[in-house]
Design an enzyme around this catalytic site. Structure first.
Site, PDB file in Angstrom:
ATOM      1  N   CYS A 336       0.836  -1.201   0.000  1.00 12.97           N
ATOM      2  CA  CYS A 336       0.000   0.000   0.000  1.00 12.97           C
ATOM      3  C   CYS A 336       0.876   1.259   0.000  1.00 12.97           C
ATOM      4  O   CYS A 336       1.578   1.525  -0.974  1.00 12.97           O
ATOM      5  CB  CYS A 336      -0.979  -0.028   1.168  1.00 12.97           C
ATOM      6  SG  CYS A 336      -2.385   1.092   0.932  1.00 12.97           S
ATOM      7  N   HIS A 435      -3.563  -5.351   1.033  1.00  9.72           N
ATOM      8  CA  HIS A 435      -3.424  -5.750   2.430  1.00  9.72           C
ATOM      9  C   HIS A 435      -3.859  -7.210   2.545  1.00  9.72           C
ATOM     10  O   HIS A 435      -4.746  -7.674   1.824  1.00  9.72           O
ATOM     11  CB  HIS A 435      -4.304  -4.886   3.332  1.00  9.72           C
ATOM     12  CG  HIS A 435      -3.901  -3.454   3.371  1.00  9.72           C
ATOM     13  ND1 HIS A 435      -2.766  -3.022   4.014  1.00  9.72           N
ATOM     14  CD2 HIS A 435      -4.486  -2.345   2.838  1.00  9.72           C
ATOM     15  CE1 HIS A 435      -2.665  -1.715   3.892  1.00  9.72           C
ATOM     16  NE2 HIS A 435      -3.681  -1.272   3.178  1.00  9.72           N
TER      17      HIS A 435
END
Length: 496
Positions: A336, A435
Site C-alpha cells: 500500500c 493488504h
C-alpha cells in the site's frame, strides 16, 4: 433465547486492555450459545479492515466479530478516526470517508450533534440482529473536558442501557487512584451504570491482591468482577501500534529475518500477524538503520500519510538504508503506502494528504503515484504472477500508481475483477496495494524461497484460520478462569 442487556467495557485510560477483554467476552458468549456482536461507536486507529461490502471499519471490531463468529459490518464501528497528522484525522462514517478535520473542530462541533444520531442508529440496527451487544469505550471515561461531546463512553452506555465494567491496568501502577477517580468523576446517572470493576494485566500471585479487591469494593461500592493475569502466550491481533514498541528488535540465526519499517503513520500492521507466527521467520519492527541492515527481507508497510512518512525516511537515513539493502541483494516488499514509497515519486497536486505537493521516492520500482481524493476500499480475490492458486486480500488506499513512461508493465497480482495490481521487478523487489497478501501461505512461501538454505529444520505449514480460532478459545478459557462469569451474566440479565 433470553434477550440480554448490552455489556460495555470502558477504561481508566488508553491501552488498559478493553479491546482484548471485549474480544474474549464475544468468544465466551458465542461458546455459551448466544449470538453476540461487538460495537465501538468511535474508534481512533490506523488499523482498519474492509468489510465484504467494501466499506471500512476499525480492525479491532473486525477481530471481535471474528471471535463472535460473524462477518464484520460498519454498524460495529460507525465512526472511525484515522490520524493523518498530529492534529488532523480523516473521518470515516459508516464505512466511507467524509473528510479531514482537526481535533478541535471535531470534538467541539461535529462530535456534539450530527454524528450522535448516526452512532445511535448503527447501535439500534445492530441490537436488532444480535444478542447481546458487547460495547467498548475509548481511552479514559474521566476526560472531563470531552464529556459534553462524548459519543463513545458513558453517554453511549446510557443510550444503550448497558451494564458497564470499568477496566483498569494494574501493571501501570496507581490502580486504586485510577479506579476510584474514574468512578467518582462521573455524573451520578452515569456512575450508576458502572456495575463492575475488572483489574487487568496482574503479575504475580493473585492472592496478594485479595485485600486490595476488598478495599476497592468498599471504596467504590462496586464489585470487582475479575482479576485477569497478564499473559504472553495468547496471540490476538492488537488494536494499535503501541504494542510494536514491546517487540524484540534484533536478528536471529536459523530463521529468515524480516524487518518491518516502523513508520510514524504506520497503518494496518496486522498485515504481518500471520507472518509473525511462521516458525521459519523472525519478524521485528524498526526504524534503526543498523537493525535494518541485519534483515534478509525489508517490508515497507502501509501509511496513513505516505508523503510525511517518505519525508521522514529520507531525513533519518532509513531511505538510504533500504536502497543499500536492495543493492546488497536483500528482498524489499512494499504494501500500500509502502508500495507508493518504493516508486520514483509520489505526487499530491490537490493536497489530499497535506501541504507536500511532491517528493522523490526510493526509486526501487519504475512507478509513479498520484494521490487521489477517492478512497478505494474492497475485499478482493487474486492470483499472483503466473500462479493458479486463488488468494484473498483487501484494498484500502487513496492514490493511483502507474509505471513511468517507457517502463515495462509488470503486475505482481491479477485481481478477480480483471484489474492488475502492484509491480514485480524480480523475486526480491515488488510492491502491492493488497493488504492481507501475507495471510496467504503460497505468497509467504514465495517470499521466503530465496532464503531456504538459512532455515533450520523442517516446519509444518501454519493453518492461520485454525490458529486464530485456537487463540480466541485460549483467551476465552483465560477469562473464564479469572472473572466472575455468573455475576456478569446476572448483571446483563437484569434491567437494574
Amino acid at each position: 433465547m433470553t434477550k440480554l442487556r448490552p455489556l460495555m467495557f470502558v477504561g481508566t485510560g488508553s491501552d488498559v486492555g478493553k479491546s482484548i477483554i471485549a474480544t474474549g467476552m464475544c468468544r465466551i458468549l458465542r461458546q455459551d450459545g448466544y449470538h453476540p456482536a461487538p460495537f465501538k461507536a468511535q474508534n481512533m486507529a490506523l488499523n482498519s479492515f474492509a468489510t465484504p461490502e467494501g466499506l471500512e471499519l476499525g480492525r479491532a471490531q473486525a477481530v471481535q466479530a471474528e471471535a463472535a463468529g460473524i462477518p464484520p459490518h460498519t454498524d460495529m464501528n460507525p465512526v472511525l478516526l484515522k490520524p493523518s497528522s498530529e492534529r488532523r484525522s480523516q473521518i470515516v462514517l459508516n464505512g466511507k470517508p467524509i473528510g479531514d478535520k482537526d481535533a478541535y473542530e471535531y470534538f467541539r462541533t461535529i462530535g456534539r450533534g450530527e454524528l450522535k444520531a448516526e452512532v445511535q442508529a448503527a447501535f439500534d440496527r445492530l441490537s436488532q440482529r444480535y444478542n447481546p451487544i458487547v460495547l467498548e469505550g475509548a481511552g479514559s471515561i474521566s476526560e472531563l473536558n470531552l464529556q459534553s461531546s462524548d459519543l463513545v463512553n458513558m453517554s453511549m452506555a446510557e443510550y444503550a442501557g448497558a451494564a458497564v465494567i470499568l477496566v483498569a491496568d494494574i501493571d501501570r501502577g496507581g490502580v486504586f487512584a485510577s479506579v476510584y477517580g474514574s468512578v467518582m468523576l462521573q455524573k451520578p446517572e452515569h456512575r450508576r451504570l458502572i456495575k463492575g470493576i475488572l483489574i487487568n494485566k496482574f503479575r504475580g500471585d493473585i492472592r496478594l491482591f485479595e485485600e486490595g479487591k476488598r478495599m476497592l469494593e468498599k471504596l467504590c461500592q462496586i464489585p470487582v468482577v475479575g482479576i485477569v493475569p497478564y499473559f504472553r502466550d495468547i496471540h490476538i491481533e492488537e488494536e494499535d501500534s503501541v504494542a510494536l514498541s514491546k517487540r524484540e528488535m534484533y536478528a536471529r540465526e536459523g530463521k529468515v529475518n524480516v524487518a518491518v519499517v516502523l513508520l510514524r503513520y504506520l497503518s494496518n500492521y496486522t498485515d504481518f500477524a500471520r507472518l509473525e507466527q511462521d516458525p521459519r521467520v523472525h519478524l521485528y519492527y524498526t526504524n534503526n538503520v543498523d537493525e535494518l541492515s541485519e534483515a534478509d527481507i525489508i517490508i515497507i508497510p502501509g501509511s496513513k500519510s505516505t508523503l510525511s512518512d517518505l519525508y521522514e525516511l529520507r531525513r533519518n537515513g532509513v531511505a538510504q538504508a533500504i536502497i543499500r539493502a536492495r543493492r546488497e541483494g536483500k528482498s524489499i516488499l512494499g504494501i500500500c503506502g509502502g508500495y507508493q514509497i518504493m516508486g520514483r515519486e509520489v505526487c499530491d497536486p490537490n493536497g489530499v494528504e497535506g501541504d507536500i505537493p511532491r517528493l522523490p521516492a526510493l526509486g526501487l520500482l519504475p512507478t509513479t503515484t498520484t494521490m487521489a481524493g477517492e478512497k478505494i476500499t474492497r475485499q478482493m480475490r487474486f492470483r499472483f504472477l503466473d500462479r493458479s492458486e486463488e488468494c484473498l486480500g483487501y484494498e484500502i488506499h487513496m492514490g493511483r500508481t502507474e509505471p513511468v513512461e517507457g517502463a515495462e508493465v509488470s503486475p505482481l497480482a491479477h485481481l478477480s475483477d480483471g484489474r492488475d495490481d502492484g509491480y514485480w521487478l524480480d523475486d526480491r523487489c515488488m510492491g502491492t496495494y493488497l493488504h492481507g497478501i501475507l495471510d496467504n501461505p503460497s505468497f509467504i512461501d514465495y517470499l521466503l524461497a530465496p532464503y531456504a538454505d538459512r532455515i533450520d529444520g523442517s516446519h509444518e505449514p501454519l493453518d492461520y484460520e485454525a490458529y486464530k480460532n485456537q487463540q480466541y478459545d485460549l483467551l476465552a478459557d483465560h477469562l473464564r478462569q479469572h472473572i466472575d462469569l455468573p455475576l456478569i451474566y446476572q448483571l446483563i440479565s437484569s434491567d437494574d
